[in-house]
Design a protein around this motif. Sequence first.
Motif, mmCIF file in Angstrom:
data_model
loop_
_atom_site.group_PDB
_atom_site.id
_atom_site.type_symbol
_atom_site.label_atom_id
_atom_site.label_comp_id
_atom_site.label_asym_id
_atom_site.label_seq_id
_atom_site.Cartn_x
_atom_site.Cartn_y
_atom_site.Cartn_z
ATOM 1 N N GLN A 78 62.893 75.438 14.900
ATOM 2 C CA GLN A 78 61.545 75.413 15.305
ATOM 3 C C GLN A 78 61.154 75.782 16.380
ATOM 4 N N GLY A 79 61.943 75.058 17.020
ATOM 5 C CA GLY A 79 61.952 75.566 18.412
ATOM 6 C C GLY A 79 62.849 75.938 19.634
ATOM 7 N N VAL A 80 62.213 75.418 21.026
ATOM 8 C CA VAL A 80 63.277 75.776 21.884
ATOM 9 C C VAL A 80 62.768 75.073 22.951
ATOM 10 N N VAL A 81 64.364 74.099 23.301
ATOM 11 C CA VAL A 81 64.033 72.680 25.090
ATOM 12 C C VAL A 81 65.230 73.398 25.959
ATOM 13 N N THR A 82 64.467 73.738 27.278
ATOM 14 C CA THR A 82 65.241 73.906 28.063
ATOM 15 C C THR A 82 65.092 72.975 29.594
ATOM 16 N N ALA A 83 66.540 72.822 30.057
ATOM 17 C CA ALA A 83 66.491 72.258 31.583
ATOM 18 C C ALA A 83 66.673 73.321 32.805
ATOM 19 N N THR A 84 65.501 73.320 33.774
ATOM 20 C CA THR A 84 65.810 73.972 34.512
ATOM 21 C C THR A 84 64.322 73.719 35.539
ATOM 22 N N SER A 85 65.191 74.683 37.117
ATOM 23 C CA SER A 85 64.237 73.873 38.101
ATOM 24 C C SER A 85 62.414 74.633 37.747
ATOM 25 N N GLY A 86 62.411 76.230 36.841
ATOM 26 C CA GLY A 86 61.357 76.851 36.910
ATOM 27 C C GLY A 86 61.668 78.114 36.437
ATOM 28 N N ASN A 87 61.860 79.157 37.043
ATOM 29 C CA ASN A 87 62.153 80.388 36.210
ATOM 30 C C ASN A 87 62.355 80.638 35.213
ATOM 31 N N TYR A 88 63.702 79.792 34.873
ATOM 32 C CA TYR A 88 64.536 80.164 33.473
ATOM 33 C C TYR A 88 63.352 79.406 32.455
ATOM 34 N N ASP B 262 81.959 73.319 34.533
ATOM 35 C CA ASP B 262 81.371 72.776 32.852
ATOM 36 C C ASP B 262 81.080 71.389 33.195
ATOM 37 N N ARG B 263 79.756 71.570 34.520
ATOM 38 C CA ARG B 263 79.105 70.488 34.835
ATOM 39 C C ARG B 263 77.527 70.964 34.634
ATOM 40 N N SER B 264 77.586 71.985 33.433
ATOM 41 C CA SER B 264 76.283 72.098 32.409
ATOM 42 C C SER B 264 76.018 71.759 31.091
ATOM 43 N N ASP B 265 74.445 71.865 30.883
ATOM 44 C CA ASP B 265 74.478 70.913 29.878
ATOM 45 C C ASP B 265 75.204 71.295 28.204
ATOM 46 N N ASN C 147 68.826 74.056 21.539
ATOM 47 C CA ASN C 147 69.194 73.838 23.245
ATOM 48 C C ASN C 147 69.637 75.401 23.675
ATOM 49 N N ALA C 148 68.659 75.747 23.679
ATOM 50 C CA ALA C 148 68.706 77.155 24.904
ATOM 51 C C ALA C 148 69.669 77.673 26.344
ATOM 52 N N SER C 149 70.177 76.730 26.427
ATOM 53 C CA SER C 149 70.583 76.629 27.654
ATOM 54 C C SER C 149 70.991 77.550 28.333
ATOM 55 N N LEU C 150 71.169 77.474 30.044
ATOM 56 C CA LEU C 150 71.487 78.939 30.802
ATOM 57 C C LEU C 150 73.095 79.200 30.947
ATOM 58 N N TYR C 151 74.078 78.539 30.305
ATOM 59 C CA TYR C 151 75.207 78.140 30.258
ATOM 60 C C TYR C 151 76.205 78.046 28.882
ATOM 61 N N SER C 152 75.183 79.337 27.692
ATOM 62 C CA SER C 152 75.684 78.861 26.522
ATOM 63 C C SER C 152 76.189 80.238 26.461
ATOM 64 N N SER C 153 76.723 80.931 25.795
ATOM 65 C CA SER C 153 77.293 82.133 25.613
ATOM 66 C C SER C 153 76.688 83.506 25.398
ATOM 67 N N PHE C 154 75.648 82.513 24.608
ATOM 68 C CA PHE C 154 74.327 83.691 24.041
ATOM 69 C C PHE C 154 73.083 83.775 25.736
ATOM 70 N N ALA D 62 79.915 80.286 32.141
ATOM 71 C CA ALA D 62 79.564 80.998 33.825
ATOM 72 C C ALA D 62 80.599 80.648 33.916
ATOM 73 N N ARG D 63 81.198 81.171 34.387
ATOM 74 C CA ARG D 63 82.334 80.731 35.100
ATOM 75 C C ARG D 63 82.494 82.280 36.072
ATOM 76 N N PRO D 64 82.217 81.741 37.001
ATOM 77 C CA PRO D 64 81.925 82.930 38.552
ATOM 78 C C PRO D 64 83.142 83.204 39.043
ATOM 79 N N LEU D 65 84.567 82.310 39.093
ATOM 80 C CA LEU D 65 86.163 83.074 39.617
ATOM 81 C C LEU D 65 86.127 83.251 39.637
ATOM 82 N N ARG D 66 85.973 83.808 37.190
ATOM 83 C CA ARG D 66 87.268 84.731 36.570
ATOM 84 C C ARG D 66 85.927 86.621 37.208
ATOM 85 N N TYR D 67 85.387 86.420 38.388
ATOM 86 C CA TYR D 67 84.620 87.930 37.740
ATOM 87 C C TYR D 67 84.355 87.996 39.492
ATOM 88 N N MET D 68 84.412 87.614 40.183
ATOM 89 C CA MET D 68 83.285 87.278 42.421
ATOM 90 C C MET D 68 84.530 87.583 42.597
#
Length: 474
Positions: free
Chosen positions: A119-129, A299-302, A199-206, A308-314
């Motif tokens: 019915q709804g979504v929740v996110t923790a963010t500094s703002g833009n997301y 894995d310090r996320s929600d 949980n509209a997480s920044l760090y989910s696979s979605f 999001a695993r940057p060293l695999r791609y950076m």
Amino acid sequence: MNRDMSYEAVMGRKNEIMKKALGVDYEKYELSQLAFDYDAMMEDVDVSIEEVRKIQEEVSVGHTPLVELKNLTALARKFSKEGYGARILIKDEAANPSGSYKDRRASLSVYMAKKLGYQGVVTATSGNYGAAVASQAAKLGLKCIVVQECYDSQGIGQPEILEKRRKCEALGAEVLSLTVGPELFYTFLSILEETGYFNASLYSSFGIRGVETLGYEIAEEVYEKYGKYPEVVLATHAGGGNLTGTARGLKAAGAKETKVVGVSVDLTGLHMASDVDFNKKSFTTGHTGFGMPFTTFPDRSDVPRSAARPLRYMDEYYLVKQGEVFYMTEALAQLEGIERGPAGNTSLTAAFAMAREMKETDILVVQETEYTGAGKHPLSQLSFAKERGIELFFGDPEKEVPGKNIILPKGPEDIRLRPVSMEKLKKSLIKNYVAAKKINLVTELDIFYLMEETRTSYEFVKLELQLLGCTLVI
């Protein structure tokens, strides 16, 4: 049934809460005490990139302008040796509904929430997301709650963060404004449990799959216009989702040889969760306080396992200074007629320095911009810094000390790249994983997993594990 809502009890139920709020069983991806099946987790997002593009088109996300910055390119060539000065292009993500690339992340997360019957979504963010999630929730008729750290313990908030809070509220979200501290995650989990929202997480696979369309578009559009893929794509790096999703999209489109470069603002010495340091930062994202920790311990996320695993791609990682970013923000406005928020110009700053070291025939793409506004404008941020006792002056950016001064370069030739050792980051990641899991015995499965996480060799990982006192069990 009344549940214990103490801090310890809620944090103890975090995996249970997050599983229910995402509909993803992370346990099935666990391969050992250390390893998990990242590829399977991403493949289980039952929506292809092409399907995501269609979903995003329905909500006016994506297909943002790709702009060649001809005047900034000309300026870079002025300070380059003959035949050098790569073309600088920018993907203007501020054209998305809420003003940043994070609409791509939010679009698929909110779509999945609707599809799964939340019915709804929740996110923790500094703002833009938060603004992106609020925008998408409004389009799909879902309720939205944003949990945001806005103030230090004195009740003082940065103009940028307060601007983003206003944006979230304007787009219909209920915003819980908190002071900085550990209560953010506790509050977030409590709301998820109480409301039963997604949980509209920044760090989910979605969320990461939603960003893949950005990399895909860059590859597709550059190839169509210039007959080749870009040599380099630069991504502002904080939590790693921006870079991860873009890189995955580039590869999916065929741009497998394009170098992916992460860029952060150098705020070394200021802690991202420190109440004292909170208002000494001129940028709330895209800085080392997020970039370094999330690179070496994703894995310090929600969510239990971050997508999001940057060293695999950076491929490379650079730092730029605050004063340099403010300078390039003004240059973008005054030379190209494009006014964008400073945090989104972090990668543009690095691109300007990098272009001078590359051939004229090369193409650099800055993969995102973000909107600006009263609180996100450079003058607001610099005025706030000055009020907090931070010195502002023109000089040598190398002498900038985060939290004490902001030094604007005297000229464009003073903007520089500061490489971060990829080898040190990879060693730190292995060390952090071993410490977090309290591992003494490792298997070959663990080694192969760490090889993928760090893009290194069997011998590299094995040696690091041995140096950490681990024993290999075959």
